[in-house]
Design an enzyme around this catalytic site. Structure first.
Site, short mmCIF file in Angstrom:
data_model
loop_
_atom_site.label_atom_id
_atom_site.label_comp_id
_atom_site.label_asym_id
_atom_site.label_seq_id
_atom_site.Cartn_x
_atom_site.Cartn_y
_atom_site.Cartn_z
N GLY A 1 0.78 -1.26 0.00
CA GLY A 1 0.00 0.00 0.00
C GLY A 1 0.80 1.30 0.00
N TYR B 1 -14.53 -5.70 23.29
CA TYR B 1 -13.65 -5.27 22.19
C TYR B 1 -14.49 -4.97 20.94
CZ TYR B 1 -10.24 -5.68 18.36
OH TYR B 1 -9.47 -5.47 17.24
N1 LIG Z 1 -5.70 3.00 3.42
C1 LIG Z 1 -6.41 3.90 4.06
O1 LIG Z 1 -7.54 4.25 3.63
C2 LIG Z 1 -5.91 4.53 5.33
C3 LIG Z 1 -6.70 5.51 5.95
C4 LIG Z 1 -6.24 6.10 7.11
C5 LIG Z 1 -5.03 5.72 7.64
N2 LIG Z 1 -4.27 4.75 7.03
C6 LIG Z 1 -3.00 4.36 7.65
O2 LIG Z 1 -1.98 4.33 6.67
C7 LIG Z 1 -0.98 3.39 7.04
C8 LIG Z 1 -0.63 2.50 5.85
O3 LIG Z 1 -1.76 1.72 5.54
P1 LIG Z 1 -2.06 1.06 4.11
O4 LIG Z 1 -3.36 1.58 3.68
O5 LIG Z 1 -0.89 1.21 3.22
O6 LIG Z 1 -2.26 -0.47 4.55
P2 LIG Z 1 -1.60 -1.82 4.06
O7 LIG Z 1 -1.54 -1.87 2.58
O8 LIG Z 1 -2.31 -2.90 4.78
O9 LIG Z 1 -0.12 -1.70 4.61
C9 LIG Z 1 0.16 -1.78 5.99
C10 LIG Z 1 1.60 -2.21 6.18
O10 LIG Z 1 1.84 -2.36 7.59
C11 LIG Z 1 2.51 -3.58 7.78
N3 LIG Z 1 2.33 -4.15 9.11
C12 LIG Z 1 1.20 -4.58 9.69
N4 LIG Z 1 1.46 -5.10 10.90
C13 LIG Z 1 2.81 -4.98 11.09
C14 LIG Z 1 3.70 -5.35 12.12
N5 LIG Z 1 3.28 -5.99 13.22
N6 LIG Z 1 5.01 -5.08 11.97
C15 LIG Z 1 5.48 -4.47 10.86
N7 LIG Z 1 4.68 -4.12 9.83
C16 LIG Z 1 3.37 -4.37 9.94
C17 LIG Z 1 1.92 -4.51 6.71
O11 LIG Z 1 2.74 -5.65 6.55
P3 LIG Z 1 2.15 -6.95 5.80
O12 LIG Z 1 2.12 -6.58 4.34
O13 LIG Z 1 3.18 -7.99 6.13
O14 LIG Z 1 0.80 -7.21 6.37
C18 LIG Z 1 1.90 -3.57 5.52
O15 LIG Z 1 3.18 -3.51 4.92
C19 LIG Z 1 -1.54 2.63 8.24
O16 LIG Z 1 -0.95 3.12 9.42
C20 LIG Z 1 -3.01 2.95 8.22
O17 LIG Z 1 -3.62 2.89 9.49
C21 LIG Z 1 -4.68 4.17 5.87
#
Ligand SMILES: NC(=O)c1ccc[n+]([C@@H]2O[C@H](COP(=O)([O-])OP(=O)(O)OC[C@H]3O[C@@H](n4cnc5c(N)ncnc54)[C@H](OP(=O)(O)O)[C@@H]3O)[C@@H](O)[C@H]2O)c1
Length: 311
Positions: free
Chosen positions: A38, A189
């Site tokens: 992502g 939860y």
């Molecule tokens: N997408 C949205 O609409 C949105 C909106 C608001 C905020 N955000 C925030 O933006 C950030 C990036 O999200 P994204 O949308 O790119 O999501 P994503 O595609 O699910 O990517 C999340 C990343 O975090 C990694 N991760 C999860 N658990 C972990 C752990 N225990 N240790 C190390 N890495 C870990 C995942 O690894 P794996 O690939 O191995 O699972 C993945 O590389 C997040 O903090 C999210 O809360 C996103």
């Protein structure tokens, strides 16, 4: 009511490349957590395109190496170097091992990007509810362990991915998790409520961090927008959500824009501690500005990670 309190020319549909505003990050060092999926991939790509040497901090090293190879093949000559290192934010021992292995020179950019959203109830290696443990405590410890390197940079930034859903968080609930009920054995939860808590904890953390950092290190929290990434994997109908979302939500290129803006915009120099959305400073939830809550959350988070801070 949310108010825009700072305006840049960039906006909701700006891309991460546009958010760089033509700046060079040549020779800068960066760490991006969650760089295997992502927004983390696009953030890594654009920082490297601008010349930064980026460490992809990932829990799945094989996936990280695959991303590194794809990015390296597509980046033009003169881009920064990429390397991959193991980091599991849901285990404070892993955070410590990563920080020790990450090098000892100046660190210019720490992008606390990794996150999980609304999984079924689970706990981290140290027993914390998985979202508060991963999204907040893992990054809290990581940042404190890397603080010495950040301070060595002439101009460093720490960017922490929060979410607009921090508005669903409750300060009292964050404190209860940190103080008395880390594994949710005494409360009901609810995945999204606790996601909100973890993202409120991110904003509180950045407020506390900005107060403690010297003038050469700035800290920002970011809402990236709503982007159809793997983040929604625990949601009912996630595949449909993502397919439909691609029609009207932000693209990944747009979703990484506010992170890159927070990491590089010169006009943010005097704004350390700010919460950003759509490449603008925005007012977060009123509770996130409560100094008593900021300090209480900081003290309890510090206590939670204390054994992993000692050398
Ligand atoms: N997408 C949205 O609409 C949105 C909106 C608001 C905020 N955000 C925030 O933006 C950030 C990036 O999200 P994204 O949308 O790119 O999501 P994503 O595609 O699910 O990517 C999340 C990343 O975090 C990694 N991760 C999860 N658990 C972990 C752990 N225990 N240790 C190390 N890495 C870990 C995942 O690894 P794996 O690939 O191995 O699972 C993945 O590389 C997040 O903090 C999210 O809360 C996103």
């Amino acid at each position: 009511m949310r108010t825009l309190i700072f305006m840049s020319k960039l906006g909701k549909r700006s891309t991460a490349e546009e958010a760089l505003q033509g700046q060079s990050l040549k020779g800068k060092t960066a760490i991006v957590t969650g760089a295997s999926s992502g927004l983390g991939i696009e953030t890594t790509r654009v920082l490297a395109l601008a010349g930064a040497n980026v460490t992809l901090a990932v829990r799945n090293v094989e996936a990280g190496e695959k991303v590194k190879a794809q990015l390296a093949a597509a980046l033009p000559a003169g881009s920064g170097q990429l390397d991959v290192k193991a980091l599991d934010l849901s285990d404070l021992s892993s955070v410590r091992t990563f920080a020790a292995a990450s090098g000892d020179g100046p660190l210019d950019l720490l992008i606390n990007n990794a996150g999980i959203m609304a999984p079924p109830l689970g706990v981290t290696a140290q027993g914390w509810e998985s979202q508060l443990g991963t999204n907040h405590l893992g990054h809290f410890l990581l940042t404190l362990l890397l603080e010495k390197r950040l301070k060595q940079s002439p101009a460093a930034r720490v960017v922490t991915l929060s979410s607009d859903l921090h508005r669903r968080g409750k300060g009292a609930s964050v404190l209860t998790t940190l103080e008395t009920d880390r594994g949710f054995t005494q409360r009901k939860y609810a995945g999204f409520a606790q996601y909100g808590d973890s993202k409120l904890a991110n904003v509180l953390f950045v407020k506390g961090l900005a107060k403690r950092l010297p003038a050469n290190v700035k800290a920002f929290s970011v809402h990236p927008g709503v982007i159809p990434t793997n983040l929604s994997r625990s949601m009912f109908g996630a595949a449909v959500f993502r397919a439909v979302g691609r029609l009207f939500m932000k693209s990944v290129e747009q979703g990484a824009a506010t992170t890159v803006y927070a990491a590089s915009a010169p006009e943010l120099e005097g704004q350390s501690g700010a919460y950003l959305s759509d490449c603008h400073v925005e007012t977060p939830l009123h509770e996130a500005l409560d100094e008593t809550l900021v300090e209480r959350a900081w003290a309890l988070s510090q206590k939670a990670v204390e054994p992993y801070l000692r050398s």
